[in-house]
Write a protein that holds these residues in place. Structure first.
Motif, short mmCIF file in Angstrom:
data_model
loop_
_atom_site.label_atom_id
_atom_site.label_comp_id
_atom_site.label_asym_id
_atom_site.label_seq_id
_atom_site.Cartn_x
_atom_site.Cartn_y
_atom_site.Cartn_z
N SER A 135 4.63 21.06 29.28
CA SER A 135 5.20 19.91 28.57
C SER A 135 4.87 20.04 27.09
N TRP A 136 5.92 20.11 26.27
CA TRP A 136 5.72 20.36 24.85
C TRP A 136 6.91 19.89 24.03
N ASP A 137 6.69 19.79 22.71
CA ASP A 137 7.76 19.62 21.72
C ASP A 137 7.63 20.77 20.73
N ARG A 167 12.36 19.50 23.56
CA ARG A 167 11.23 19.09 24.41
C ARG A 167 11.40 19.62 25.82
N TYR A 169 9.74 18.35 29.35
CA TYR A 169 8.90 17.32 29.95
C TYR A 169 9.34 17.08 31.39
N TRP A 195 1.43 17.48 25.57
CA TRP A 195 1.49 16.12 26.11
C TRP A 195 0.24 15.69 26.86
#
Length: 293
Positions: A186-188, A214, A216, A280
């Motif tokens: 989970s990342w941006d 993103r 997620y 996240w």
């Protein structure tokens, strides 16, 4: 009747005609008649047998024709099945061929973009890192750390969202960098204005100075307003971020196969832009900047 016949014979000169002769004559006539009818019956029986034989032959022919028809149907069914398999195989080969063409086209486009964009050996800016984020010594990897670190307070540091920025300041030209995301869940990733809010309620969107994508809960999104769902062919392992400041474009590419992910186009940039990285939670996994030779 017979007596009348005898009297008649006697009257014409056959006085000695006797009953015995008459009976013999009658027997002979009946025998001849019997033979006649027997032959007639035999002929009819023979004709009937011929008809029966012909019927049996016709039945055999019909059976043979039915068997031949059934065999032909089986052969047709086998041929149809074989053609179906061949058609499915051709479809698979065609799809693979199309994918290979698309991959090569995308790879060519990606390679062309690399030549047009300036490559940077990016490192992370520790002064901007949220206290939950831990940076590697070389400044190329970010992971989640619990409990949070005791870090000095400064205006550059993210407090409300767990982000860290890259050292690069983009205010002109074209730049690109690559990020390894294979083990991250989970990342941006993207860019943001250097002066985005670090504290309080922050929404990652272009209106607030963020241009990012993103991952997620297993789903990919472009962080537009509202968010745009992204349908990708495969899980991302390495993401390329391409920034064309003058054109107002931020593009993302799957660097494994060169396919395009998403582009923010004709955006109104002002001030400097910084590379953006966000995790996240503790099970987000690491983000690693790929070192470019």
């Amino acid at each position: 009747m017979i007596k009348l016949f005898t009297v008649t014979l006697a009257a014409i000169g056959y006085e000695k005609f006797a009953w015995k002769g008459v009976i013999e004559l009658l027997r002979t006539g009946m025998f001849i008649i019997g033979i006649y009818y027997c032959r007639k019956i035999d002929n009819k029986l023979g004709d009937l047998q011929k008809k029966i034989d012909k019927g049996e032959q016709d039945k055999y022919k019909i059976k043979q024709e039915k068997d031949n028809t059934a065999q032909e149907k089986d052969n047709i069914a086998l041929e149809k099945e074989q053609l179906k398999k061949e058609n499915e195989q051709l479809k698979k080969e065609n799809e693979q061929f199309k994918k290979e063409i698309e991959r090569k086209k995308a790879q060519f486009k990606s390679d062309w973009r690399k030549e047009e964009f300036q490559t940077v050996n990016l490192t992370l800016d520790a002064a901007t890192a949220h206290p939950a984020l831990f940076l590697s010594e070389e400044g190329r990897r970010v992971t989640w750390q619990e409990p949070c670190q005791e870090l000095p307070s400064c205006p550059e540091r993210f407090v409300s969202i767990p982000c860290v920025l890259g050292q690069l300041h983009v205010s002109s030209e074209r730049y690109f960098w690559e990020v390894e995301v294979q083990d991250a869940h989970s990342w941006d990733l993207g860019v943001c204005r250097n002066n985005v809010a670090r504290k309080g309620r922050v929404t990652v969107s272009p209106q607030n100075g963020f241009w990012a994508i993103r991952l997620y809960d297993g789903e990919y999104w472009s962080l537009t307003s509202p968010e745009t769902s992204l349908t990708l062919k495969e899980k991302l392992c390495r993401v390329g971020v391409f920034v064309d400041y003058k054109a107002g474009d931020v593009s993302f590419y799957n660097m494994t196969d060169g396919s395009h992910i998403y582009t923010f186009s004709k955006q109104a940039f002002y001030g400097g832009l910084r590379p953006l990285f966000r995790l996240w939670s503790s099970d987000s996994g690491p983000l690693t900047i790929v070192q470019v030779d």
